[in-house]
Design an enzyme around this catalytic site. Structure first.
Site, PDB file in Angstrom:
ATOM      1  N   LEU A 120       0.840  -1.354  -0.095  1.00  0.00           N
ATOM      2  CA  LEU A 120       0.096  -0.198  -0.054  1.00  0.00           C
ATOM      3  C   LEU A 120       0.800   1.361   0.060  1.00  0.00           C
ATOM      4  O   LEU A 120       0.131   2.293   0.158  1.00  0.00           O
ATOM      5  CB  LEU A 120      -1.063  -0.063   1.009  1.00  0.00           C
ATOM      6  CG  LEU A 120      -2.029  -1.189   1.296  1.00  0.00           C
ATOM      7  CD1 LEU A 120      -2.765  -1.054   2.490  1.00  0.00           C
ATOM      8  CD2 LEU A 120      -2.800  -1.371  -0.100  1.00  0.00           C
ATOM      9  N   CYS A 121       2.343   1.121  -0.305  1.00  0.00           N
ATOM     10  CA  CYS A 121       2.849   2.206  -0.367  1.00  0.00           C
ATOM     11  C   CYS A 121       3.009   2.660  -1.684  1.00  0.00           C
ATOM     12  O   CYS A 121       2.845   2.149  -2.646  1.00  0.00           O
ATOM     13  CB  CYS A 121       4.488   1.839  -0.168  1.00  0.00           C
ATOM     14  SG  CYS A 121       5.646   3.070   0.057  1.00  0.00           S
ATOM     15  N   HIS A 122       2.946   4.146  -1.643  1.00  0.00           N
ATOM     16  CA  HIS A 122       2.662   4.971  -2.971  1.00  0.00           C
ATOM     17  C   HIS A 122       4.041   5.213  -3.838  1.00  0.00           C
ATOM     18  O   HIS A 122       4.980   5.429  -3.206  1.00  0.00           O
ATOM     19  CB  HIS A 122       2.294   6.465  -2.754  1.00  0.00           C
ATOM     20  CG  HIS A 122       0.827   6.534  -2.242  1.00  0.00           C
ATOM     21  ND1 HIS A 122       0.778   6.096  -0.825  1.00  0.00           N
ATOM     22  CD2 HIS A 122      -0.335   6.923  -3.002  1.00  0.00           C
ATOM     23  CE1 HIS A 122      -0.581   6.442  -0.808  1.00  0.00           C
ATOM     24  NE2 HIS A 122      -1.088   6.941  -1.828  1.00  0.00           N
ATOM     25  N   MET A 158       8.640   5.330   4.572  1.00  0.00           N
ATOM     26  CA  MET A 158       8.890   3.801   4.265  1.00  0.00           C
ATOM     27  C   MET A 158      10.169   3.501   3.377  1.00  0.00           C
ATOM     28  O   MET A 158      10.878   2.602   3.307  1.00  0.00           O
ATOM     29  CB  MET A 158       7.720   3.489   3.338  1.00  0.00           C
ATOM     30  CG  MET A 158       6.325   3.597   4.195  1.00  0.00           C
ATOM     31  SD  MET A 158       6.574   2.793   5.725  1.00  0.00           S
ATOM     32  CE  MET A 158       6.978   1.222   5.513  1.00  0.00           C
ATOM     33  N   GLU A 159      10.430   4.536   2.185  1.00  0.00           N
ATOM     34  CA  GLU A 159      11.427   4.502   1.764  1.00  0.00           C
ATOM     35  C   GLU A 159      12.990   4.374   2.322  1.00  0.00           C
ATOM     36  O   GLU A 159      13.823   3.505   2.221  1.00  0.00           O
ATOM     37  CB  GLU A 159      11.552   5.493   0.466  1.00  0.00           C
ATOM     38  CG  GLU A 159      10.804   5.575  -0.615  1.00  0.00           C
ATOM     39  CD  GLU A 159       9.121   5.679  -0.190  1.00  0.00           C
ATOM     40  OE1 GLU A 159       8.347   5.153  -1.154  1.00  0.00           O
ATOM     41  OE2 GLU A 159       9.019   6.029   0.829  1.00  0.00           O
ATOM     42  N   ASP A 173      24.250 -10.902   4.809  1.00  0.00           N
ATOM     43  CA  ASP A 173      24.532 -12.018   3.461  1.00  0.00           C
ATOM     44  C   ASP A 173      25.813 -11.934   3.464  1.00  0.00           C
ATOM     45  O   ASP A 173      26.362 -12.875   3.079  1.00  0.00           O
ATOM     46  CB  ASP A 173      23.650 -11.459   2.399  1.00  0.00           C
ATOM     47  CG  ASP A 173      23.846 -12.339   1.208  1.00  0.00           C
ATOM     48  OD1 ASP A 173      23.805 -13.795   1.299  1.00  0.00           O
ATOM     49  OD2 ASP A 173      24.302 -11.913   0.329  1.00  0.00           O
TER      50      ASP A 173
END
Length: 207
Positions: A120-122, A158-159, A173
């Site tokens: 739901l992130c734009h 969010m980014e 990793d």
């Protein structure tokens, strides 16, 4: 620091078109009156999860009524490891190569793909991503901090968080062959500016 005027409340709060209209009217009214816009704080009764509609169904939030402003978000986190593992990273002795350099590129790439990973992130036109990685010998950790900027109708929190998480996962990793007990922790939003909610600065966490 850029701030938008408070959004006018409407009886048609769940109507996207009404919200857009009300937001534009509120912005024009504040500008005409010469008022200094301030960030709003939701009252307890007004708090709600905006990614659910009136029926409780998930939806992408309508941001059409918001002003286009310069928005910045800064997030951080760290990965704790054995001192010997940290020394390998610091000395460039990891078998997979330059751990911090690869993690930086991974973080930048992840910031641009946040909308692909979070449903739901734009999707946003990102104008800048900066990633800093530091070796913290005292805590035997690598810290990652990402700053993301845009000029858009919604923020880039969010980014920034996605960038930090991807950077930390990349460190894991690249070093897991020698230290599978590494621990990712303290990922969070540190600061944001721009938009209706104004400026946010996280309270330092107690040790």
């Amino acid at each position: 620091m850029l701030r938008c005027p408070p959004q006018a409340k409407s009886s048609s709060w769940n109507d996207p078109l009404a919200r857009s209209r009300d937001a534009r009217q509120a912005a024009k009214a504040a500008t005409s009156a010469g008022a200094s816009p301030r960030a709003t704080v939701a009252e307890p009764g007004d708090a709600h999860f905006t990614h659910f509609d009136a029926a409780g169904r998930a939806h992408m939030v309508d941001v059409g009524g918001k002003e286009v402003t310069h928005r910045v978000a800064r997030a951080g986190g760290r990965i704790v490891m054995q001192p010997a593992t940290l020394a390998m990273i610091r000395d460039g002795a990891a078998r997979k190569g330059d751990v911090l350099g690869v993690a930086r590129v991974a973080a930048i790439a992840a910031a641009k793909r946040a909308a692909d990973l979070i449903p739901l992130c734009h999707p946003l036109p990102i104008t800048r991503v900066a990633v800093d990685l530091h070796v913290d010998a005292g805590d035997s950790a690598v810290t990652v901090e990402a700053t993301v900027e845009t000029v858009a109708r919604t923020g880039v929190e969010m980014e920034a968080l996605t960038a930090v998480t991807a950077g930390l996962l990349t460190v894991y990793d690249m070093c897991k062959a020698v230290d599978r007990g590494m621990r990712i922790e303290a990922v969070g939003l540190l600061e944001k500016s721009g938009g209706r909610s104004g400026h946010f600065l996280a309270t330092p966490r107690k040790a």
